[in-house]
Write a protein that holds these residues in place. Structure first.
Motif, PDB file in Angstrom:
ATOM      1  N   ARG A   1       1.304   3.536   3.232  1.00  0.00           N
ATOM      2  CA  ARG A   1       0.176   4.011   4.044  1.00  0.00           C
ATOM      3  C   ARG A   1      -0.369   2.890   4.935  1.00  0.00           C
ATOM      4  O   ARG A   1      -0.422   3.014   6.157  1.00  0.00           O
ATOM      5  CB  ARG A   1      -0.927   4.566   3.139  1.00  0.00           C
ATOM      6  N   GLY A   2      -0.808   1.809   4.307  1.00  0.00           N
ATOM      7  CA  GLY A   2      -1.363   0.701   5.073  1.00  0.00           C
ATOM      8  C   GLY A   2      -0.328   0.031   5.955  1.00  0.00           C
ATOM      9  O   GLY A   2      -0.676  -0.570   6.981  1.00  0.00           O
TER      10      GLY A   2
ATOM     11  N   ARG B   1       0.973   8.205  15.929  1.00  0.00           N
ATOM     12  CA  ARG B   1      -0.376   7.667  16.110  1.00  0.00           C
ATOM     13  C   ARG B   1      -0.613   7.110  17.510  1.00  0.00           C
ATOM     14  O   ARG B   1      -1.727   6.695  17.824  1.00  0.00           O
ATOM     15  CB  ARG B   1      -0.603   6.548  15.086  1.00  0.00           C
TER      16      ARG B   1
ATOM     17  N   ASP C   1       0.822  -1.211   0.000  1.00  0.00           N
ATOM     18  CA  ASP C   1       0.000   0.000   0.000  1.00  0.00           C
ATOM     19  C   ASP C   1       0.859   1.265   0.000  1.00  0.00           C
ATOM     20  O   ASP C   1       0.449   2.298   0.524  1.00  0.00           O
ATOM     21  CB  ASP C   1      -0.944  -0.013   1.212  1.00  0.00           C
ATOM     22  N   GLU C   2       2.062   1.163  -0.553  1.00  0.00           N
ATOM     23  CA  GLU C   2       2.941   2.318  -0.757  1.00  0.00           C
ATOM     24  C   GLU C   2       3.287   3.041   0.540  1.00  0.00           C
ATOM     25  O   GLU C   2       3.600   4.228   0.542  1.00  0.00           O
ATOM     26  CB  GLU C   2       2.314   3.297  -1.755  1.00  0.00           C
TER      27      GLU C   2
ATOM     28  N   ILE D   1       1.825   1.493   7.802  1.00  0.00           N
ATOM     29  CA  ILE D   1       1.784   2.181   9.099  1.00  0.00           C
ATOM     30  C   ILE D   1       0.634   1.616   9.927  1.00  0.00           C
ATOM     31  O   ILE D   1       0.782   1.359  11.132  1.00  0.00           O
ATOM     32  CB  ILE D   1       1.618   3.704   8.901  1.00  0.00           C
ATOM     33  N   ASP D   2      -0.503   1.396   9.280  1.00  0.00           N
ATOM     34  CA  ASP D   2      -1.645   0.789   9.969  1.00  0.00           C
ATOM     35  C   ASP D   2      -1.269  -0.592  10.510  1.00  0.00           C
ATOM     36  O   ASP D   2      -1.677  -0.974  11.613  1.00  0.00           O
ATOM     37  CB  ASP D   2      -2.838   0.648   9.020  1.00  0.00           C
TER      38      ASP D   2
ATOM     39  N   ARG E   1       6.270   7.381  11.484  1.00  0.00           N
ATOM     40  CA  ARG E   1       4.863   7.728  11.307  1.00  0.00           C
ATOM     41  C   ARG E   1       3.969   7.038  12.341  1.00  0.00           C
ATOM     42  O   ARG E   1       3.003   7.637  12.837  1.00  0.00           O
ATOM     43  CB  ARG E   1       4.423   7.346   9.883  1.00  0.00           C
TER      44      ARG E   1
END
Length: 207
Positions: free
Chosen positions: A85-86, A123, A82-83, A88-89, A119
């Motif tokens: 983004r995901g 959060r 996901d480049e 990090i999730d 990142r």
């Protein structure tokens, strides 16, 4: 990583995530959880990367629980790239799954994993005790500013992430960078030195 490594699957935003947990020596209550993020999965990065395992060994020596995991689409982890983004999730989901309530946390990462750790730190409801970034991919991903006290270690002759890029990222933060002379991105031949640098940054008494 060794016979004591516990493998498990935890729930993540894109499906199950493969996790490996290593504990400090028997009889030692973990000081906390050290979550270690691996390099770019599109370039062969996995939780079994040698730098990632070296970081895990350093934290085990320091008395922390070392937690490695495969980003989505790698090993037994479900989902697709996901480049960043995901991914990090994924890191946040693993931490939520393995961390005891109120337990101290260290976030660490190598290369792309350093970007993810920077990142993910933004959060957390409670700040991480510390960040450890090795060869952070500042030239390739939008690595976040990090707290004072973050440990940054980089090879002088890194041909994947130029040292100049890391210094340009660190300079506005007044953030020191430990530069290892003559060493490239993957710390070939210098993994014991890398381990000792991390241990020394936390507890010189354990060297």
């Amino acid at each position: 990583m060794n016979a004591q490594t516990e493998k498990r699957l935890v729930a993540g935003p894109a499906g199950q995530i493969e996790v490996a947990v290593d504990l400090p020596p028997a009889g030692t209550a973990p000081a906390g959880t050290a979550l270690i993020c691996h390099p770019n999965p599109t370039q062969g990065g996995t939780m079994d990367n040698k730098v990632v395992q070296t970081l895990a060994r350093a934290f085990i020596q320091l008395g922390w629980r070392a937690v490695r995991f495969n980003f989505r689409g790698i090993g037994k982890s479900m989902g697709t790239w996901d480049e960043g983004r995901g991914e990090i999730d994924d890191a946040v989901a693993v931490l939520e799954a393995v961390r005891a309530p109120g337990e101290p946390v260290v976030l660490a990462g190598f290369s792309f994993g350093g970007y993810v750790a920077s990142r993910a730190a933004q959060r957390l409801a409670e700040p991480a005790r510390r960040l450890v970034l090795v060869g952070p991919a500042t030239s390739r991903f939008d690595t976040a500013p990090v707290p004072a006290g973050t440990v940054v270690i980089h090879g002088e002759v890194d041909d994947v992430v130029p040292l100049a890029s890391v210094l340009d990222w660190a300079r506005p933060q007044n953030l020191p960078v430990t530069v290892v002379p003559g060493v490239g991105h993957f710390f070939h031949g210098q993994l014991p030195l890398l381990k000792s640098l991390v241990v020394r940054a936390f507890d010189p008494a354990k060297l």
